[in-house]
Design an enzyme around this catalytic site. Structure first.
Site, PDB file in Angstrom:
ATOM      1  N   CYS B  53       0.828  -1.206   0.000  1.00 50.00           N
ATOM      2  CA  CYS B  53       0.000   0.000   0.000  1.00 50.00           C
ATOM      3  C   CYS B  53       0.868   1.265   0.000  1.00 50.00           C
ATOM      4  CB  CYS B  53      -0.966   0.001   1.178  1.00 50.00           C
ATOM      5  SG  CYS B  53      -0.170  -0.287   2.743  1.00 50.00           S
ATOM      6  N   HIS B 102      18.916   0.445  -1.924  1.00 48.10           N
ATOM      7  CA  HIS B 102      17.517   0.856  -1.740  1.00 48.10           C
ATOM      8  C   HIS B 102      16.664  -0.328  -1.279  1.00 48.10           C
ATOM      9  CE1 HIS B 102      13.763   3.000  -2.293  1.00 48.10           C
ATOM     10  NE2 HIS B 102      13.314   1.937  -2.957  1.00 48.10           N
TER      11      HIS B 102
END
Lengths: 270, 462
Positions: B53, B102
């Protein structure tokens, strides 16, 4: 060698306490390193006691140095038991300092028999001193738990969510440790006092009420009897039991200090 | 495979509003549709889609990372109902070491909305598992990358306290409940009012072991609606005070403008109860008289208190960010060394093959010149030349391996490949070769770690 082993044990206990302090300062849960340090310290300490017993053919129960070492070891058993259970591991924060003081005192005073061994022998005497030490160790654990309970309780009531809130165990865990400490410590102390009395009877003497050790034993026994009665009363128990245990501890400690200061030469018991 | 590198393109809570993130979200079924298309249409060799989400990111191993990233961004734009120009301000992309670092930061929870939250680690694992279930989607590079990411997430959580403490109001409520009750197994919780936050808090308490739920409301019908959602028993306001005598946790979240639980009523309700009562008043204005907190055995907290617990935990988490970042950098650097060293494996093989060819050639010449050497002599000479070759090649092999992690050694590797007559472009990852997508060697060293870094835009800077 006995001294070396005691020094190593002291270093390991100190390491465990430093880990406790760091955990408290950072609000971090304690890892396995602390348990390892306490466990290793106890192992080395036990080896020191064993070596003493082999060298002098008696347990280190007589004389300030040997007795302090044994009492520190008895408390160490409770610290280790608490460390193995992760929910009360931080109890070592309060239990390790008396251990360190006792062991430090033992090392400074010399871990060798006092000149009174011949009188201080026999099964009654060993039973008396060893159960009294287990009793004091249990009551020390109960006191540490009760002090932590009171602090955690106040923190929760005052809504201060700092290091105490994060590092100290939950209230029921502390209450349980207090209960176990009393359940082990009080009967052991009772047995120890009875055994001590029986031991004095073998010399044809009654209860030596002028002896500082006897006075301290009776005061401690009475104080913690009140703590047990307070636990048994109906109603919300946790805080009341903890507060009364703290009072019992303060009374016992005050009696210890007063006796040690006033008893002079006869205050050899610790 | 030649010149391939790891690349990433995506968007997250840092760069895109929730409406866009919702539209872009790629569920498992959509991943099964999208990824084969990417693998066919572009130079993508391996691909894993991480979509939650809070983020949708495409991790790619490709010989043409620019077009692979463009293809991924096109997918994002299409799902968002936008063209690529419109979606461009919301996306970020990275290559090489930056993509690795990342992903490791994401797995560690360092890039999460709530720093240190644990759910993301499971989501990274799910994304990888989903990729594995698709044919020809996860190869050796992304396999190792995602396995490493999961390991880094675990290491960060075990070696730091990044994930500790309450991260939200409901989790603060749980933390307080655990401090008061130890375990919540077998405890009874009651919510008064049917607000969303009250229901969420109850769900959290249920997850921690609360066994019985009571829902009180002015209208029993509304209470029954809530019960239908989370289970439990609906209680009318008349029954509320009777039930309160045996409740352990009370959560209040009514819309009342005045306190509905006063000190004296609470005292009466609890007078025969020996166990503590935790009251979580998360209503605004408050539902419980503040004086009720002074009652013996009552622990009362309002929304500000719970926020304070969250704040303290956040502060503790912030202190753990630096150690966590260091762990991520260490692991990303280690991964990157492995990745680059596998790129020079053909060079090392070429070097050894070249030496072996010379050795065999010289042996042939020697044996031809010798007058019928015995089998034993031949074997001894064979062994001696093999040892000689190994000793001669050892420093060169070490030098090539070192060159693999030295950004300034690209030219050296190129010329070595040329000397060895190895075909095709150099095997050094494309993203680390400078040019339009890489950083110049001079700026790489300043950006640290010393290995080369790819470009990074938008969120990756934040």
């Amino acid at each position: 060698m006995i001294l070396v082993l005691h020094l190593i044990a002291l270093a390991l206990y100190l390491t465990a306490w430093v880990l406790q302090l760091r955990g408290f300062r950072q609000g971090k849960a304690l890892g396995e390193l602390e348990v390892t340090a306490v466990g290793a310290g106890l192992g080395v300490h036990a080896a020191g006691i064993l070596l003493y017993a082999l060298a002098y053919r008696s347990l280190p129960l007589v004389g300030i140095g040997p007795a302090s070492s044994s009492l520190a070891f008895a408390i160490g058993l409770f610290v280790f038991a608490a460390s193995v259970r992760s929910d009360v591991r931080s109890a070592g924060l309060f239990l390790l300092p008396p251990m360190l003081l006792l062991l430090g005192e033992a090392i400074l005073m010399g871990i060798e028999p006092a000149g009174r061994q011949i009188a201080f022998r026999g099964p009654w005497f060993v039973l008396h001193v060893s159960t009294v030490f287990v009793g004091y160790a249990g009551l020390a654990a109960a006191s540490a738990a009760s002090i932590m309970y009171v602090l955690q309780f106040r923190t929760l009531k005052r809504k201060e969510f700092g290091s105490v809130f994060r590092f100290f165990p939950a209230l029921p865990a502390l209450d349980r440790l207090n209960k176990i400490g009393l359940a082990v410590g009080f009967p052991a102390l009772t047995i120890g006092l009875i055994a001590g009395w029986s031991w004095t009877l073998t010399f044809g003497r009654g209860l030596a009420l002028e002896d500082p050790g006897t006075i301290l034993g009776i005061v401690t026994w009475g104080a913690y009897l009140v703590a047990i009665v307070a636990r048994m009363r109906p109603g919300p128990r946790g805080e009341r039991a903890a507060v009364v245990s703290v009072i019992a501890f303060v009374v016992t400690f005050a009696a210890f200090l007063a006796l040690r200061i006033t008893a002079g030469e006869t205050g050899f018991f610790l | 495979m030649s010149g391939s590198t790891i690349a990433m393109a995506g968007l997250s809570h840092r760069t895109a509003p929730i409406e866009l993130r919702e539209r872009v979200h790629v569920d498992a079924d959509s991943v099964r549709e999208v990824v084969p298309g990417l693998l066919e249409a572009s130079s993508v060799e391996e691909c894993v889609v991480l979509s939650t989400c809070n983020r949708t990111e495409f991790y790619i191993h490709s010989a043409d990372p620019a077009s692979a990233q463009a293809a991924a961004i096109e997918v994002i734009a299409r799902r968002g109902g936008m063209d690529t120009q419109q979606v461009e301000p919301h996306v970020y992309r990275s290559r090489g070491y930056e993509s690795v670092a990342h992903l490791f930061r994401v797995a560690a929870g360092l890039d999460s909305l709530v720093v240190g939250e644990a759910e993301i680690l499971g989501q990274v694992g799910d994304a990888y598992e989903l990729g594995l279930s698709l044919p020809n989607t996860v190869g050796p590079v992304l396999h190792r990358l995602f396995q490493s990411a999961r390991a880094v997430g675990g290491v960060v959580r075990s070696e730091t306290r990044l994930g500790h403490g309450a991260a939200s109001i409901p989790s603060a409520a749980v933390q307080l409940a655990i401090k008061v009750f130890g375990s919540l197994e077998g405890k009874t919780a009651m919510v008064l009012g049917a607000g969303d936050m009250g229901v969420i808090t109850l769900r959290c308490l249920l997850a921690e072991g609360v066994s019985q739920i009571l829902v009180g409301n002015r209208t029993v019908e509304r209470a029954r609606e809530t019960v239908a959602q989370i289970g439990g028993v609906a209680v009318s306001m008349e029954g509320f005070w009777d039930e309160l005598s045996h409740v352990d946790i009370l959560v209040t979240s009514t819309a009342s403008t005045h306190p509905v639980v006063d000190r004296s009523s609470l005292s009466r309700a609890r007078q025969d109860t020996g166990s503590p009562l935790l009251v979580l008043d998360i209503a605004l204005p408050r539902d419980v008289e503040p004086e009720a907190g002074a009652l013996p055995g009552v622990f009362l907290y309002n929304i500000d208190d719970l926020q304070k617990v969250v704040g303290e935990a956040e502060e503790a988490r912030r202190a753990e960010v630096s150690p966590a970042e260091r762990l991520v950098t260490d692991h990303a650097t280690r991964f990157w060394r492995w990745y680059r060293s596998r790129a020079v494996a053909p060079v090392i093989r070429g070097l050894r093959a070249h030496g072996e060819a010379i050795r065999l050639e010289e042996l042939e010449r020697l044996f031809a010149d010798l007058d019928a050497p015995s089998e034993l002599d031949r074997e001894r000479i064979e062994q001696a030349t093999r040892r000689l070759l190994n000793k001669l090649l050892h420093p060169s092999t070490v030098a090539v391996r070192r060159a693999a992690i030295d950004p300034n050694a690209v030219e050296f590797l190129d010329s070595l490949r040329a000397e060895l007559g190895l075909d095709g472009p150099p095997q050094v990852p494309e993203g680390e070769r400078g040019g339009s997508h890489g950083l110049a060697a001079s700026s790489r060293s300043a950006a640290g770690p010393e290995e080369a870094r790819g470009e990074r835009t938008n969120e990756a800077r934040g």
